[in-house]
Design a protein around this motif. Structure first.
Motif, PDB file in Angstrom:
ATOM      1  N   PRO A  11       0.826  -1.214   0.000  1.00 43.68           N
ATOM      2  CA  PRO A  11       0.000   0.000   0.000  1.00 43.68           C
ATOM      3  C   PRO A  11       0.860   1.264   0.000  1.00 43.68           C
ATOM      4  N   GLN A  12       0.338   2.312  -0.614  1.00 41.44           N
ATOM      5  CA  GLN A  12       1.058   3.575  -0.692  1.00 41.44           C
ATOM      6  C   GLN A  12       0.568   4.585   0.342  1.00 41.44           C
ATOM      7  N   LYS A  13      -0.540   4.251   1.008  1.00 44.66           N
ATOM      8  CA  LYS A  13      -1.138   5.148   2.014  1.00 44.66           C
ATOM      9  C   LYS A  13      -1.973   4.301   2.958  1.00 44.66           C
ATOM     10  N   GLN A  14      -2.596   4.947   3.928  1.00 48.74           N
ATOM     11  CA  GLN A  14      -3.412   4.188   4.876  1.00 48.74           C
ATOM     12  C   GLN A  14      -4.568   3.488   4.169  1.00 48.74           C
ATOM     13  N   ILE A  15      -4.995   2.386   4.730  1.00 47.79           N
ATOM     14  CA  ILE A  15      -6.072   1.572   4.168  1.00 47.79           C
ATOM     15  C   ILE A  15      -7.330   1.779   5.006  1.00 47.79           C
ATOM     16  N   ARG A  16      -8.439   2.055   4.349  1.00 49.90           N
ATOM     17  CA  ARG A  16      -9.734   2.175   5.027  1.00 49.90           C
ATOM     18  C   ARG A  16     -10.361   0.793   5.143  1.00 49.90           C
ATOM     19  N   LEU A  17     -10.711   0.400   6.352  1.00 51.84           N
ATOM     20  CA  LEU A  17     -11.417  -0.863   6.584  1.00 51.84           C
ATOM     21  C   LEU A  17     -12.833  -0.503   7.051  1.00 51.84           C
ATOM     22  N   ILE A  18     -13.787  -0.622   6.145  1.00 49.15           N
ATOM     23  CA  ILE A  18     -15.154  -0.191   6.416  1.00 49.15           C
ATOM     24  C   ILE A  18     -15.931  -1.313   7.107  1.00 49.15           C
ATOM     25  N   VAL A  19     -16.505  -0.973   8.251  1.00 50.33           N
ATOM     26  CA  VAL A  19     -17.390  -1.885   8.987  1.00 50.33           C
ATOM     27  C   VAL A  19     -18.809  -1.374   8.802  1.00 50.33           C
ATOM     28  N   PRO A  20     -19.691  -2.146   8.158  1.00 49.55           N
ATOM     29  CA  PRO A  20     -21.026  -1.624   7.837  1.00 49.55           C
ATOM     30  C   PRO A  20     -22.024  -1.672   8.990  1.00 49.55           C
ATOM     31  N   PHE A  21     -21.523  -1.686  10.222  1.00 50.58           N
ATOM     32  CA  PHE A  21     -22.371  -1.693  11.408  1.00 50.58           C
ATOM     33  C   PHE A  21     -21.760  -0.787  12.466  1.00 50.58           C
ATOM     34  N   ALA A  22     -22.536  -0.526  13.498  1.00 47.20           N
ATOM     35  CA  ALA A  22     -22.080   0.337  14.584  1.00 47.20           C
ATOM     36  C   ALA A  22     -20.967  -0.330  15.389  1.00 47.20           C
ATOM     37  N   PRO A  23     -20.174   0.450  16.123  1.00 46.27           N
ATOM     38  CA  PRO A  23     -19.125  -0.130  16.966  1.00 46.27           C
ATOM     39  C   PRO A  23     -19.703  -1.051  18.035  1.00 46.27           C
ATOM     40  N   GLY A  24     -18.903  -2.049  18.424  1.00 44.92           N
ATOM     41  CA  GLY A  24     -19.270  -2.886  19.560  1.00 44.92           C
ATOM     42  C   GLY A  24     -19.789  -4.262  19.238  1.00 44.92           C
ATOM     43  N   GLY A  25     -20.316  -4.464  18.032  1.00 41.94           N
ATOM     44  CA  GLY A  25     -20.821  -5.779  17.655  1.00 41.94           C
ATOM     45  C   GLY A  25     -19.711  -6.714  17.212  1.00 41.94           C
ATOM     46  N   SER A  26     -20.080  -7.943  16.894  1.00 41.74           N
ATOM     47  CA  SER A  26     -19.086  -8.939  16.499  1.00 41.74           C
ATOM     48  C   SER A  26     -18.292  -8.511  15.262  1.00 41.74           C
ATOM     49  N   ASP A  28     -17.563  -5.515  14.202  1.00 46.42           N
ATOM     50  CA  ASP A  28     -16.635  -4.455  14.584  1.00 46.42           C
ATOM     51  C   ASP A  28     -15.469  -5.011  15.406  1.00 46.42           C
ATOM     52  N   ILE A  29     -15.766  -5.902  16.325  1.00 48.00           N
ATOM     53  CA  ILE A  29     -14.712  -6.480  17.176  1.00 48.00           C
ATOM     54  C   ILE A  29     -13.696  -7.236  16.339  1.00 48.00           C
ATOM     55  N   ILE A  30     -14.187  -8.030  15.390  1.00 46.76           N
ATOM     56  CA  ILE A  30     -13.280  -8.816  14.555  1.00 46.76           C
ATOM     57  C   ILE A  30     -12.458  -7.905  13.652  1.00 46.76           C
ATOM     58  N   ALA A  31     -13.094  -6.867  13.104  1.00 50.60           N
ATOM     59  CA  ALA A  31     -12.357  -5.912  12.265  1.00 50.60           C
ATOM     60  C   ALA A  31     -11.235  -5.242  13.054  1.00 50.60           C
ATOM     61  N   ARG A  32     -11.531  -4.815  14.257  1.00 50.96           N
ATOM     62  CA  ARG A  32     -10.535  -4.122  15.078  1.00 50.96           C
ATOM     63  C   ARG A  32      -9.450  -5.079  15.584  1.00 50.96           C
ATOM     64  N   VAL A  46      -4.074   0.526   8.980  1.00 52.94           N
ATOM     65  CA  VAL A  46      -5.404   0.091   8.565  1.00 52.94           C
ATOM     66  C   VAL A  46      -6.394   0.723   9.548  1.00 52.94           C
ATOM     67  N   ILE A  47      -7.205   1.642   9.040  1.00 53.92           N
ATOM     68  CA  ILE A  47      -8.092   2.450   9.878  1.00 53.92           C
ATOM     69  C   ILE A  47      -9.534   1.961   9.740  1.00 53.92           C
ATOM     70  N   VAL A  48     -10.123   1.560  10.855  1.00 56.59           N
ATOM     71  CA  VAL A  48     -11.511   1.091  10.855  1.00 56.59           C
ATOM     72  C   VAL A  48     -12.464   2.283  10.782  1.00 56.59           C
ATOM     73  N   GLU A  49     -13.417   2.214   9.867  1.00 55.44           N
ATOM     74  CA  GLU A  49     -14.472   3.225   9.735  1.00 55.44           C
ATOM     75  C   GLU A  49     -15.826   2.537   9.851  1.00 55.44           C
ATOM     76  N   ASN A  50     -16.626   2.936  10.819  1.00 56.54           N
ATOM     77  CA  ASN A  50     -17.969   2.379  10.971  1.00 56.54           C
ATOM     78  C   ASN A  50     -18.952   3.178  10.130  1.00 56.54           C
ATOM     79  N   LYS A  51     -19.613   2.488   9.201  1.00 56.79           N
ATOM     80  CA  LYS A  51     -20.614   3.114   8.332  1.00 56.79           C
ATOM     81  C   LYS A  51     -21.910   2.323   8.465  1.00 56.79           C
ATOM     82  N   ALA A  52     -22.616   2.573   9.566  1.00 55.58           N
ATOM     83  CA  ALA A  52     -23.817   1.801   9.873  1.00 55.58           C
ATOM     84  C   ALA A  52     -25.045   2.354   9.165  1.00 55.58           C
TER      85      ALA A  52
END
Length: 307
Positions: A11-26, A28-32, A46-52
């Motif tokens: 990668p040439q820059k940071q990677i967005r890791l989109i979680v399609p649910f709110a923080p705290g669920g399974s 999100d936990i696995i992504a983080r 690798v930056i987690v982004e929650n997009k619920a």
């Protein structure tokens, strides 16, 4: 740029890791659990982004529209890549054509559980009771079109049972009303239901898992009770937008496999009640297609809509 050059420079820059649910669920936990160590392996954060929202479809659309160079990836669940697209014709994406499968990180058992004072205390008596009383009982799920909804409809289509769906905005409120007895039956991921099972407020009757679980040794699997098609676990995988180069996909996949060799990462994921899978892109793509196909059949057979 040739594919090999892309892989070497990625990668040439940071990677967005989109979680399609709110923080705290399974999901999100696995992504983080994998994000920070994966960033160290790949050499960029690798930056987690929650997009619920909309049952995960808002985040899924964000993944689909992301750059195809590997710098946008996301979490895939049965809800976002199979059950919701199967029932929602206006969802805006095709789960087979619009995404690149990378790996199924882990899978979670699902469970049918009942309120502690429910008349039936085991699967056999449960099935007998609900079949003798069509339409009398209701079941709760985390939402219309989610895995709990369509997996229960699959169960109904195979057994002939008639129970009514009560959808909620997430597993939390569905559990609250089932634990209180407002709705007697729930179909849920085991991790969120387990605390209530452990303290005796919910009674587990049957689980979707490859074999009986050590935490619930007396609870049969759906396969054991003659319902093998329902014996489907919930996956938590990694995908990207369609069109990613094979070399970049393989580099991310190899990075995830390396991360999952770390015992602390594995424990963090397994503590959610999940089982590590870590298969290859082709295997995960086949899993997604199989889930999508079966739930499209359920929707057609049961005449399901979101209305």
């Amino acid at each position: 740029m040739p594919f090999m050059a892309q892989a070497q420079s990625f990668p040439q820059k940071q990677i967005r890791l989109i979680v399609p649910f709110a923080p705290g669920g399974s999901t999100d936990i696995i992504a983080r659990a994998i994000a920070d160590p994966l960033g160290k392996v790949l050499g960029q954060p690798v930056i987690v982004e929650n997009k619920a929202g909309a049952g995960g479809s808002i985040g899924a659309l964000d993944i689909m529209r992301g750059s195809k160079d590997g710098h946008v990836i996301g979490m895939a669940t049965v809800s976002t890549t199979a059950s919701n697209p199967a029932i929602n014709k206006k969802i805006g994406y095709d789960p087979i054509k619009d995404f690149q499968a990378i790996t199924n990180i882990a899978a979670t058992p699902n469970v049918i559980a009942v309120h502690s004072k429910f008349a039936a205390k085991d699967y056999k008596s449960f099935l007998e009771l609900i079949k003798k009383n069509p339409g009398k009982y209701s079941y709760s799920t985390s939402g219309a079109g989610g895995i709990g909804h369509l997996q229960t409809e699959l169960f109904k289509s195979l057994t002939g049972a008639q129970i009514n769906h009560v959808p909620y905005r997430g597993a939390g409120p569905a559990l609250v009303d089932t634990v209180s007895g407002k709705v007697p039956i729930i179909f849920d991921n085991l991790p969120s239901a387990y605390p209530f099972i452990k303290d005796g407020r919910l009674l587990p009757l049957v689980v979707a898992a490859p074999k009986r679980l050590s935490s619930l040794p007396h609870v049969p699997t759906f396969a054991e009770v003659g319902l093998a098609p329902v014996n489907r676990m919930a996956y938590y995988g990694l995908i990207g937008p369609a069109g990613m180069s094979k070399e970049v996909v393989e580099k991310i996949h190899a990075g995830v496999l390396k991360v999952l060799q770390d015992a602390s990462v594995r424990k963090r994921i397994e503590d959610t009640g999940s089982l590590i899978v870590a298969n290859n892109p082709e295997q995960f793509a086949a899993e997604i297609k199989a889930e999508y196909d079966i739930y499209r059949d359920v929707v057609a057979k049961q005449g399901l809509t979101l209305n």
